[in-house]
Design a protein around this motif. Structure first.
Motif, PDB file in Angstrom:
ATOM      1  N   GLN A  41       0.863  -1.178   0.000  1.00  0.00           N
ATOM      2  CA  GLN A  41       0.000   0.000   0.000  1.00  0.00           C
ATOM      3  C   GLN A  41       0.905   1.236   0.000  1.00  0.00           C
ATOM      4  OE1 GLN A  41      -3.277  -0.171  -0.328  1.00  0.00           O
ATOM      5  NE2 GLN A  41      -3.168  -2.395  -0.333  1.00  0.00           N
ATOM      6  N   PRO A  42       1.204   1.808  -1.141  1.00  0.00           N
ATOM      7  CA  PRO A  42       2.145   2.931  -1.210  1.00  0.00           C
ATOM      8  C   PRO A  42       1.651   4.140  -0.440  1.00  0.00           C
ATOM      9  CG  PRO A  42       0.954   2.679  -3.280  1.00  0.00           C
ATOM     10  CD  PRO A  42       0.624   1.476  -2.450  1.00  0.00           C
ATOM     11  N   LEU A  43       2.606   4.885   0.064  1.00  0.00           N
ATOM     12  CA  LEU A  43       2.278   6.113   0.773  1.00  0.00           C
ATOM     13  C   LEU A  43       1.720   7.134  -0.216  1.00  0.00           C
ATOM     14  CD1 LEU A  43       5.423   6.422   3.067  1.00  0.00           C
ATOM     15  CD2 LEU A  43       3.118   5.794   3.786  1.00  0.00           C
ATOM     16  N   PRO A  44       0.865   8.039   0.249  1.00  0.00           N
ATOM     17  CA  PRO A  44       0.314   9.073  -0.644  1.00  0.00           C
ATOM     18  C   PRO A  44       1.420   9.923  -1.265  1.00  0.00           C
ATOM     19  CG  PRO A  44      -0.865   9.022   1.450  1.00  0.00           C
ATOM     20  CD  PRO A  44       0.335   8.144   1.615  1.00  0.00           C
ATOM     21  N   ASN A  45       1.240  10.307  -2.510  1.00  0.00           N
ATOM     22  CA  ASN A  45       2.247  11.114  -3.198  1.00  0.00           C
ATOM     23  C   ASN A  45       2.496  12.446  -2.507  1.00  0.00           C
ATOM     24  OD1 ASN A  45       2.922   9.326  -5.249  1.00  0.00           O
ATOM     25  ND2 ASN A  45       1.226  10.001  -6.536  1.00  0.00           N
ATOM     26  N   ASP A  46       1.450  13.045  -1.933  1.00  0.00           N
ATOM     27  CA  ASP A  46       1.648  14.335  -1.284  1.00  0.00           C
ATOM     28  C   ASP A  46       2.548  14.205  -0.061  1.00  0.00           C
ATOM     29  OD1 ASP A  46      -0.221  12.888   0.117  1.00  0.00           O
ATOM     30  OD2 ASP A  46      -1.525  14.600   0.560  1.00  0.00           O
ATOM     31  N   LEU A  47       2.478  13.061   0.633  1.00  0.00           N
ATOM     32  CA  LEU A  47       3.365  12.838   1.779  1.00  0.00           C
ATOM     33  C   LEU A  47       4.805  12.652   1.316  1.00  0.00           C
ATOM     34  CD1 LEU A  47       3.963  12.334   4.744  1.00  0.00           C
ATOM     35  CD2 LEU A  47       3.261   9.947   4.421  1.00  0.00           C
ATOM     36  N   LEU A  48       4.997  11.873   0.259  1.00  0.00           N
ATOM     37  CA  LEU A  48       6.343  11.666  -0.280  1.00  0.00           C
ATOM     38  C   LEU A  48       6.942  12.976  -0.770  1.00  0.00           C
ATOM     39  CD1 LEU A  48       5.770   8.334  -2.254  1.00  0.00           C
ATOM     40  CD2 LEU A  48       6.644   8.638   0.067  1.00  0.00           C
TER      41      LEU A  48
END
Length: 250
Positions: free
Chosen positions: A170-177
């Motif tokens: 479950q990849p982390l949200p792009n905005d968090l990255l």
């Protein structure tokens, strides 16, 4: 008519100066890679072309520079590449980070550790524990969760998606990255263990790839894991210095 002999120390000074100019020519060739003309090189160095040409001939003779027969352009030779590769090969992030890691622990009085990417994910390879600090999750050899720790999330932000896909379904949200990459430091509060906060920041190698992640961790009651706070700024300065020593040019 006889001419006075130069002072005894003049010749060594001239040799040192010649070595400095030769090194400058090598640096300029590296900056203008893969190849450059004599006129462009001279302009880049702000030096007469005739003088640059003399040094180039010496560098070519020793294998540190080459000239393309068809274009007449100059570039780094095999010897320069060999020295460069040897220098890169001698750089060890564990060795370079050891001293700064201990110094950071002394300054912040919290546990500091270094993690690299292993077969099973973020793996702790060096720990500098503070007196009375929590060390349950920061033993050498510990593998930290990719999404459930500040260390793992920094790896997640900078590694290619294919490297982390198997460990983080479950990849982390792009905005968090993007936030992690923009800030250069990331904090968590009780994510991995209740009452324990952490700050993590990336270390880069000469090619700009993520080499390791440095983390400071402490009890929330005494350690303030604020991304804009003094601990975060000190951590960022430490990883920036190590990255620079590894050849990374931000």
């Amino acid at each position: 008519m006889t001419h006075p002999l130069p002072p005894p120390e003049a010749a060594p000074r001239q040799k040192v100066r010649s070595a400095e100019v030769g090194t400058d020519v090598l640096k300029a060739l590296a900056e203008l890679t893969p190849a450059t003309s004599l006129s462009r090189l001279a302009e880049h160095m702000q030096m007469p072309a005739s003088k640059v040409h003399r040094y180039l001939q010496a560098l070519i003779a020793s294998g540190f520079a080459v000239q393309n027969a068809s274009t007449q352009h100059y570039g780094l030779g095999r010897e320069a590449l060999r020295v460069g590769l040897a220098a890169l090969g001698s750089i060890d992030v564990l060795k370079l980070a050891a001293g700064p890691l201990a110094q950071l622990r002394d300054e912040l009085n919290v546990t500091c550790f270094l993690a690299v990417w292993g077969n099973h994910g973020p793996t702790v390879v060096n720990v500098e524990p503070a007196m009375g600090a929590v060390t349950l999750v920061t033993q050498i050899g510990s593998v930290l969760p990719l999404q459930g720790s500040s260390t793992g999330r920094v790896f997640n932000a900078y590694l290619p998606a294919r490297a982390t896909a198997e460990l983080g379904p479950q990849p982390l949200p792009n905005d968090l990255l993007e936030q992690i990459r923009a800030n250069g430091v990331y904090s968590v509060h009780g994510l991995l263990m209740p009452g324990v906060d952490a700050l993590s920041a990336p270390i880069f190698d000469a090619s700009g790839k993520l080499a390791a992640v440095m983390t400071v961790v402490g009890a929330a009651s005494s350690f303030h894991a604020d991304e804009a706070g003094p601990a975060a700024q000190r951590l960022k300065a430490t990883v920036a210095d190590i990255s620079h020593r590894m050849g990374y040019d931000a």
